[in-house]
Structures are given as structure tokens and as C-alpha cells.
Design a protein around this motif. Structure first.
Motif, PDB file in Angstrom:
ATOM      1  N   MET A 188     -27.386  -9.445 -15.369  1.00 23.09           N
ATOM      2  CA  MET A 188     -27.624  -8.707 -16.565  1.00 23.09           C
ATOM      3  C   MET A 188     -29.030  -8.626 -17.024  1.00 23.09           C
ATOM      4  SD  MET A 188     -24.244 -10.796 -18.260  1.00 23.09           S
ATOM      5  CE  MET A 188     -24.016 -10.177 -19.592  1.00 23.09           C
ATOM      6  N   GLY A 189     -29.915  -9.096 -16.334  1.00 25.68           N
ATOM      7  CA  GLY A 189     -31.200  -9.079 -16.663  1.00 25.68           C
ATOM      8  C   GLY A 189     -31.897 -10.002 -17.361  1.00 25.68           C
ATOM      9  N   ASP A 190     -31.165 -11.244 -17.777  1.00 21.56           N
ATOM     10  CA  ASP A 190     -31.641 -12.250 -18.519  1.00 21.56           C
ATOM     11  C   ASP A 190     -32.743 -12.935 -17.828  1.00 21.56           C
ATOM     12  OD1 ASP A 190     -31.567 -13.900 -21.165  1.00 21.56           O
ATOM     13  OD2 ASP A 190     -30.961 -15.411 -19.643  1.00 21.56           O
ATOM     14  N   SER A 191     -32.702 -13.110 -16.483  1.00 16.59           N
ATOM     15  CA  SER A 191     -33.607 -13.816 -15.906  1.00 16.59           C
ATOM     16  C   SER A 191     -35.000 -13.041 -15.909  1.00 16.59           C
ATOM     17  CB  SER A 191     -33.148 -14.065 -14.289  1.00 16.59           C
ATOM     18  OG  SER A 191     -32.205 -14.683 -14.223  1.00 16.59           O
ATOM     19  N   GLN A 192     -35.204 -11.944 -15.600  1.00 21.03           N
ATOM     20  CA  GLN A 192     -36.266 -11.018 -15.630  1.00 21.03           C
ATOM     21  C   GLN A 192     -36.852 -10.985 -17.013  1.00 21.03           C
ATOM     22  OE1 GLN A 192     -37.899  -9.570 -13.019  1.00 21.03           O
ATOM     23  NE2 GLN A 192     -39.595  -9.702 -14.780  1.00 21.03           N
ATOM     24  N   ARG A 193     -35.957 -10.830 -18.190  1.00 19.10           N
ATOM     25  CA  ARG A 193     -36.332 -10.895 -19.440  1.00 19.10           C
ATOM     26  C   ARG A 193     -37.102 -12.215 -19.877  1.00 19.10           C
ATOM     27  NH1 ARG A 193     -31.727 -10.660 -21.711  1.00 19.10           N
ATOM     28  NH2 ARG A 193     -31.750  -8.470 -21.956  1.00 19.10           N
ATOM     29  N   LEU A 194     -36.594 -13.241 -19.291  1.00 23.05           N
ATOM     30  CA  LEU A 194     -37.286 -14.673 -19.513  1.00 23.05           C
ATOM     31  C   LEU A 194     -38.542 -14.690 -18.937  1.00 23.05           C
ATOM     32  CD1 LEU A 194     -37.191 -17.547 -20.561  1.00 23.05           C
ATOM     33  CD2 LEU A 194     -35.902 -18.330 -18.404  1.00 23.05           C
ATOM     34  N   LYS A 195     -38.754 -14.317 -17.536  1.00 27.59           N
ATOM     35  CA  LYS A 195     -40.154 -14.422 -16.856  1.00 27.59           C
ATOM     36  C   LYS A 195     -41.029 -13.615 -17.853  1.00 27.59           C
ATOM     37  CE  LYS A 195     -38.222 -14.782 -12.496  1.00 27.59           C
ATOM     38  NZ  LYS A 195     -38.021 -14.236 -10.906  1.00 27.59           N
ATOM     39  N   ARG A 197     -40.955 -12.901 -21.247  1.00 23.72           N
ATOM     40  CA  ARG A 197     -41.412 -13.425 -22.211  1.00 23.72           C
ATOM     41  C   ARG A 197     -42.381 -14.549 -22.005  1.00 23.72           C
ATOM     42  NH1 ARG A 197     -38.380 -11.986 -26.836  1.00 23.72           N
ATOM     43  NH2 ARG A 197     -38.649 -14.084 -27.478  1.00 23.72           N
ATOM     44  N   VAL A 198     -42.240 -15.426 -21.053  1.00 22.52           N
ATOM     45  CA  VAL A 198     -42.924 -16.661 -20.594  1.00 22.52           C
ATOM     46  C   VAL A 198     -44.342 -16.109 -20.220  1.00 22.52           C
ATOM     47  CG1 VAL A 198     -43.455 -18.374 -19.049  1.00 22.52           C
ATOM     48  CG2 VAL A 198     -41.051 -18.144 -19.950  1.00 22.52           C
ATOM     49  N   ALA A 199     -44.411 -15.083 -19.622  1.00 21.14           N
ATOM     50  CA  ALA A 199     -45.833 -14.361 -18.934  1.00 21.14           C
ATOM     51  C   ALA A 199     -46.555 -14.107 -20.319  1.00 21.14           C
ATOM     52  CB  ALA A 199     -45.594 -13.227 -18.008  1.00 21.14           C
ATOM     53  N   VAL A 200     -45.958 -13.463 -21.352  1.00 21.63           N
ATOM     54  CA  VAL A 200     -46.796 -12.906 -22.432  1.00 21.63           C
ATOM     55  C   VAL A 200     -46.956 -14.092 -23.460  1.00 21.63           C
ATOM     56  CG1 VAL A 200     -46.132 -10.616 -22.018  1.00 21.63           C
ATOM     57  CG2 VAL A 200     -44.849 -11.690 -23.523  1.00 21.63           C
ATOM     58  N   GLY A 201     -46.312 -15.252 -23.264  1.00 23.04           N
ATOM     59  CA  GLY A 201     -46.763 -16.070 -24.272  1.00 23.04           C
ATOM     60  C   GLY A 201     -45.630 -16.090 -25.546  1.00 23.04           C
ATOM     61  N   PHE A 202     -44.433 -15.311 -25.446  1.00 22.41           N
ATOM     62  CA  PHE A 202     -43.521 -15.444 -26.448  1.00 22.41           C
ATOM     63  C   PHE A 202     -42.431 -16.440 -26.213  1.00 22.41           C
ATOM     64  CE2 PHE A 202     -43.638 -10.551 -27.265  1.00 22.41           C
ATOM     65  CZ  PHE A 202     -44.797 -10.645 -27.925  1.00 22.41           C
TER      66      PHE A 202
END
Length: 402
Positions: A188-195, A197-202
Motif C-alpha cells: 500500500m506504499g506506507d513503507s516507502q512513504r515512511l522512508k 518522511r524520515v529522509a526529509v526530517g518530517f
């Protein structure tokens, strides 16, 4: 005068006070007797659930159950006899930071000793101290960060708000269930979304050994369970405030408000007794919980009382759906007695608050006496560990010696 220098000190501890009108005009004998009892104590404490619409203005921060009230309604608490207030709860921020400041101004103008909010986090954490009794009040949420006080970020100004005790939850699940959630998160794309958001500091990374699923933190467990963690930095801040208050010679109340309720509202959340033990060990003489609008039990921990949930004192809720629930309209007033800074006795008075009571059509709290009150306290006592309770007919007493 410090508590240790007085021969005896009686402190009244009441449930939360959510006020919409003054119940004292036209009150009957039960309510007047309750007010007389409160005024006869050396100090009286409640959790004030509301935000004052005062000089600093403000706007409703909720679409439902926003309790912004006029300053004059604080006089209700004064006239009942209350001296000490916790302001740390979910309604403190109902009018935003403006309401926090107005509430502080209006409570101070009336001579209340208050704790749990402030113009900054440092101020919100500090104990309120008056008459030999100190209060350190905290709220464990769950609320948006904007409700909580801040000392400022990256050189910016502090934010008026509530003293936060952050509590987080993880869901323990069997490994085969975790694997199913991991597959779904990837599909469902949640894993990539989390990566991203973490990468950009959100967002902060998922804790080691855990996985995330649409905002839930999951970890392995033999059987499904909720696991709670209290933020160590927040807890240390509360313990330091308690120790500083205790160093003044005062009796210290550690007050907790939370809406992290278990499925059975009649019981405290499983992490609360351990928290009470920590705060009492830090120097508090009393632990008092609020949040769930129902009465919970208590413990004596190393000779100190821990009330896990005192329910309601006044509950002028706007929600008509709550009125048929009888447990919301029954509570207690706890009156511990201290000598030389040590607990020597405890009185428990049964209260009924009107509301859903078919025998009462008002919302006035009052002392409750008679066979029904005795049965109510008997049921409460059976879930309360200390032995040696005496009395009945709406009053229980426990003598602990000097």
C-alpha cells in the motif's frame, strides 16, 4: 507554615470539576454539608476542567466539547472551599494559548494555588505552592503538541500550554501477524512513504525492533497486547519538580490527567500504578489521578495514598448521551490527615452528583448518606487493598496511627 510544623493537616481531594453553572444557589442540605466539609479542611484540591474566556481572548480549538467559560464561574470553586487546582487536562487548551494565560490570570486573582500550565514548559512544570501544600500537575494526553507548553525551539519563543508527560503505545503482535502487516505496508506504499518522511526530517525513524503501519508502532509478542512507555525526559522533569517542592517542607500532590483509558473505563490504565510509585518515591505524599469520568480504586504505597481516578466532582457535560450512565454520577471525596508530614488517617465520603440520578434532577454534588451510599462504598472498598476500614452509611475511615 510548612506541613511538618503543624499538629495535623487535613486535605480534601475531589474529582474533576467541569463547570457550566453555579450549583450553590438554592442548594439543599447535601450540597451545603459538602461545602462546609471542604471549607473545614486545611486545603482542598480539584482538577479544574476548562479554559477561561478572559483578557487574553482566544478561539475555540475544538468543534465539540469546548469548555471556554466566564471568569466568574471560578468563584463556584472558591465558594465551595477549594484552594488548590490542577489546570493540566484536555480542556485547558480549549481556547488556545490565550485561554491558558487568561486562566492563569483569573485563578491567581482569586488566590488559588494552581499548577500544570504556564507561559513556558519550565513554568508549567513547576509546583504550585500555598499553605504548606504543593501541587505538581501533568497531563499524559493523547493530544496534539499545540496543547502542550514549550520553552521554545531553535531560539524561538516559548508556547503557553500544559505540562506534558508523554506516554506512547506499541502494539505487541505474534510474528506471523507482523509479517502480514509488513506485506500490507509494502503493497500500500506506507513503507516507502515512511522512508521519505524520515529522509526529509518530517518524522523520526521507527524504534529498533519495531515496524510501522500507518502510524501504529508494532513489535513482536507472544500474544496481542498493548505496551505503554513513559517518556524518560518528561518523567525526570516531573520528579525534579516534586523533589524541589518537597525540599520546601510542603506536603506534595502529584496530579495526573489522562485519556489513555483501557477498554474497561472502570479500571486505571496498566501503566498508572507504576507511575504513581515513581512519583511517590520522588517525594510526593499523594498521587491523584483524573481523566476517566468514573471512580477508580486506590493503593497505599509505602504509607502514601495513590488515588488512581477520583472521577467527577462537578460534571456539567454538554453531551446528553452521558446522562444515563450511573457511574458518572457517583464518586468520593477523600480527606487524608497528616501529622509531622506523615499520613495518620483517611476519610472517604460518598458523593452523588445528580445528573443521571432519577432521584435528583440537578447537577449539584452533595454528601451521600444512607444504605445505598453504604453499598456504594462497600463495593469500592472491596477493590481497595488497605485493611482496617471502619464506618458505613456513606463514610469510611482508616486510622494509621501517628
Amino acid at each position: 507554615m510548612s506541613a511538618a510544623n503543624k499538629a495535623a493537616v487535613r486535605v480534601a481531594l475531589a474529582g474533576q470539576s467541569l463547570i457550566r453553572h453555579d450549583p450553590l444557589p438554592g442548594a439543599g442540605a447535601e450540597t451545603l454539608a459538602l461545602a462546609e466539609l471542604l471549607r473545614g479542611c486545611d486545603a482542598a484540591f480539584t482538577n479544574f476542567e476548562g479554559s477561561i474566556a478572559g483578557r487574553f481572548g482566544g478561539w475555540p480549538m475544538k468543534d465539540k466539547a469546548a469548555h471556554g467559560i466566564a471568569p466568574a464561574l471560578l468563584d463556584v470553586l472558591k465558594n465551595f472551599g477549594f484552594t488548590h487546582l490542577s489546570l493540566a487536562n484536555n480542556h485547558a487548551g480549549d481556547l488556545g494559548p490565550n485561554g491558558i494565560l487568561s486562566t492563569l490570570e483569573e485563578t491567581h486573582a482569586r488566590g488559588f494555588t494552581v499548577a500544570g500550565t504556564g507561559p513556558t514548559l519550565t513554568a508549567a512544570t513547576q509546583a504550585g505552592l500555598g499553605g504548606g501544600l504543593a501541587v505538581v500537575a501533568m497531563d499524559a494526553g493523547p493530544w496534539d503538541a499545540s496543547v502542550y507548553a514549550s520553552d521554545g525551539v531553535e531560539g524561538g519563543p516559548g508556547r503557553p500550554g500544559v505540562n506534558r508527560l508523554k506516554v506512547s503505545r506499541r502494539l505487541g503482535l505474534p510474528p506471523e501477524v507482523l509479517a502480514q502487516f509488513a506485506t500490507l505496508a509494502a503493497q500500500m506504499g506506507d513503507s516507502q512513504r515512511l522512508k521519505t518522511r524520515v529522509a526529509v526530517g518530517f518524522q523520526t525513524p521507527t524504534p529498533p525492533g519495531c515496524q510501522s503501519f500507518f502510524g501504529l508502532t508494532l513489535e513482536a509478542a507472544a500474544a496481542p497486547e498493548e505496551r505503554w512507555t513513559i517518556d524518560e525526559v518528561d518523567l525526570a522533569r516531573q520528579e525534579a519538580a516534586i523533589a524541589a517542592a518537597k525540599a520546601t517542607g510542603a506536603l506534595v500532590i502529584a496530579s495526573l490527567h489522562t485519556h489513555h483509558w483501557p477498554a474497561d473505563w472502570e479500571k486505571p490504565a496498566p501503566w498508572i500504578p507504576g507511575l504513581a510509585r515513581h512519583l511517590l518515591a520522588a517525594g510526593a505524599d499523594l498521587f491523584v489521578g483524573h481523566g476517566a469520568p468514573v471512580l477508580h480504586g486506590m493503593d497505599l504505597i509505602d504509607g502514601k495514598p495513590a488515588f488512581y481516578g477520583l472521577g467527577n466532582f462537578m460534571f456539567h457535560s454538554q453531551r446528553q448521551s452521558v446522562r444515563p450512565h450511573p457511574s458518572l454520577w457517583r464518586s468520593i471525596l477523600a480527606v487524608p490527615s497528616f501529622a509531622g508530614g506523615r499520613l495518620i488517617g483517611l476519610d472517604i465520603h460518598a458523593l452523588r452528583l445528580g445528573g443521571g440520578d432519577q432521584a435528583r434532577s440537578d447537577d449539584r454534588p452533595g454528601l451521600w448518606r444512607g444504605p445505598e451510599a453504604a453499598a456504594f462504598l462497600r463495593a469500592w472498598r472491596e477493590e481497595t487493598p488497605p485493611a482496617g476500614w471502619n464506618g458505613g452509611d456513606g463514610l469510611l475511615s482508616l486510622a494509621l496511627g501517628g
